[in-house]
Motif scaffolding. Structure first.
Motif, mmCIF file in Angstrom:
data_model
loop_
_atom_site.group_PDB
_atom_site.id
_atom_site.type_symbol
_atom_site.label_atom_id
_atom_site.label_comp_id
_atom_site.label_asym_id
_atom_site.label_seq_id
_atom_site.Cartn_x
_atom_site.Cartn_y
_atom_site.Cartn_z
ATOM 1 N N PHE A 97 -15.585 62.530 -38.858
ATOM 2 C CA PHE A 97 -16.655 61.742 -38.253
ATOM 3 C C PHE A 97 -16.954 62.263 -36.856
ATOM 4 N N ARG A 98 -18.155 61.944 -36.409
ATOM 5 C CA ARG A 98 -18.553 62.244 -35.032
ATOM 6 C C ARG A 98 -18.744 60.921 -34.298
ATOM 7 N N VAL A 99 -18.154 60.818 -33.128
ATOM 8 C CA VAL A 99 -18.214 59.584 -32.343
ATOM 9 C C VAL A 99 -19.601 59.416 -31.742
ATOM 10 N N ARG A 100 -20.180 58.236 -31.964
ATOM 11 C CA ARG A 100 -21.496 57.924 -31.389
ATOM 12 C C ARG A 100 -21.344 57.187 -30.066
ATOM 13 N N GLU A 101 -20.507 56.172 -30.049
ATOM 14 C CA GLU A 101 -20.254 55.410 -28.832
ATOM 15 C C GLU A 101 -18.873 54.795 -28.945
ATOM 16 N N THR A 102 -18.272 54.505 -27.805
ATOM 17 C CA THR A 102 -16.932 53.927 -27.789
ATOM 18 C C THR A 102 -16.912 52.668 -26.929
ATOM 19 N N ARG A 103 -15.885 51.867 -27.154
ATOM 20 C CA ARG A 103 -15.623 50.723 -26.291
ATOM 21 C C ARG A 103 -14.112 50.559 -26.175
ATOM 22 N N VAL A 104 -13.681 50.037 -25.025
ATOM 23 C CA VAL A 104 -12.263 49.809 -24.758
ATOM 24 C C VAL A 104 -11.998 48.314 -24.810
ATOM 25 N N LEU A 105 -11.036 47.908 -25.635
ATOM 26 C CA LEU A 105 -10.683 46.503 -25.756
ATOM 27 C C LEU A 105 -9.751 46.088 -24.620
ATOM 28 N N ALA A 106 -9.507 44.804 -24.526
ATOM 29 C CA ALA A 106 -8.695 44.272 -23.429
ATOM 30 C C ALA A 106 -7.288 44.842 -23.420
ATOM 31 N N ASP A 107 -6.747 45.159 -24.601
ATOM 32 C CA ASP A 107 -5.384 45.704 -24.675
ATOM 33 C C ASP A 107 -5.361 47.227 -24.576
ATOM 34 N N GLN A 108 -6.473 47.828 -24.145
ATOM 35 C CA GLN A 108 -6.610 49.270 -23.944
ATOM 36 C C GLN A 108 -6.642 50.049 -25.258
ATOM 37 N N ARG A 109 -7.036 49.370 -26.319
ATOM 38 C CA ARG A 109 -7.303 50.097 -27.563
ATOM 39 C C ARG A 109 -8.744 50.581 -27.547
ATOM 40 N N LEU A 110 -8.954 51.685 -28.246
ATOM 41 C CA LEU A 110 -10.270 52.316 -28.281
ATOM 42 C C LEU A 110 -10.892 52.123 -29.658
ATOM 43 N N GLU A 111 -12.162 51.763 -29.670
ATOM 44 C CA GLU A 111 -12.922 51.666 -30.906
ATOM 45 C C GLU A 111 -14.211 52.466 -30.755
ATOM 46 N N ALA A 112 -14.783 52.847 -31.900
ATOM 47 C CA ALA A 112 -16.007 53.653 -31.846
ATOM 48 C C ALA A 112 -16.912 53.329 -33.025
ATOM 49 N N ARG A 113 -18.198 53.487 -32.776
ATOM 50 C CA ARG A 113 -19.149 53.601 -33.873
ATOM 51 C C ARG A 113 -19.293 55.089 -34.152
ATOM 52 N N VAL A 114 -19.270 55.443 -35.425
ATOM 53 C CA VAL A 114 -19.207 56.859 -35.767
ATOM 54 C C VAL A 114 -20.237 57.211 -36.838
#
Length: 212
Positions: A97-114
């Protein structure tokens, strides 16, 4: 069967690591950070994958790292909780996958729309690449003789073996050769499996695994 949402609307949990996961690759992980144990438990509960991304800047622990732009989904197929709270999981690589955008959660986990990339087309080894498949077969034959395939969960390669496919052979060599992380990442990002294997073949000759 782990499902992958390709609608581009769901946030994919990311696991930034100092490694590159390739499609159909087997990646065992020993997880001790609470945030990633929680992430894995949620993925197992929902029967969904997470994404493995190589770290471009930062570290595996502590503050969230900056990921490379292309990663690979990881499906969990085995797990065990060790004494002391360590979580052991076995994963298998799925779609790139190619990362489109990311966000950082309160516990410093990373999520992305891909955006998920197409799977490698089935391309047979070119005549001049047969030695790459034969050398990899020698490794699998040796493992079969010493250990066998009685438990597919412990086998280092995803079964069935596809030793006649350029993409599959290139990916397995990309995992087991002592390549720099950046080189592995560049190989992952290549969409042409035959070209990926051509570059791998040059590495095999340079390291004298194949005749020059």
């Amino acid at each position: 069967m782990t499902s992958i949402d390709t609608s581009h609307t769901e946030w994919l949990p990311l696991f930034p690591l100092q490694t590159v996961l390739f499609p159909d690759g087997i990646l065992p992980l020993r997880i001790f950070e609470t945030r990633y144990i929680d992430m894995v438990r949620e993925c197992m509960r929902l029967d969904r994958p997470f994404g493995v991304v190589a770290i471009r800047e930062g570290n595996e622990t502590g503050q969230v790292a900056q990921p490379e732009p292309v990663g690979c989904s990881a499906a969990i197929f085995n797990w065990d909780m060790e004494v002391g709270g360590l979580l052991m999981i076995s994963t298998r690589g799925g779609l790139r996958f190619r990362v489109r955008e990311t966000r950082v959660l309160a516990d410093q986990r990373l999520e992305a729309r891909v955006d998920y990339l197409d799977a490698d087309p089935v391309v047979e080894l070119l005549p001049e690449q047969i030695d790459c498949g034969e050398a990899l077969k020698a490794i699998t034959d040796d493992f079969d003789q010493r250990v066998g395939r009685n438990n597919a969960q412990d086998y280092p390669f995803a079964l069935p073996l596809r030793l006649d496919e350029a993409g599959w052979v290139a990916n397995r060599w990309s995992e087991i050769l002592p390549l720099a992380l950046k080189t592995q990442q560049q190989l992952l990002e290549l969409n042409d499996p035959a070209m990926r294997l051509t570059l791998i073949q040059a590495c095999l000759k340079q390291q004298q695994i194949l005749q020059g």
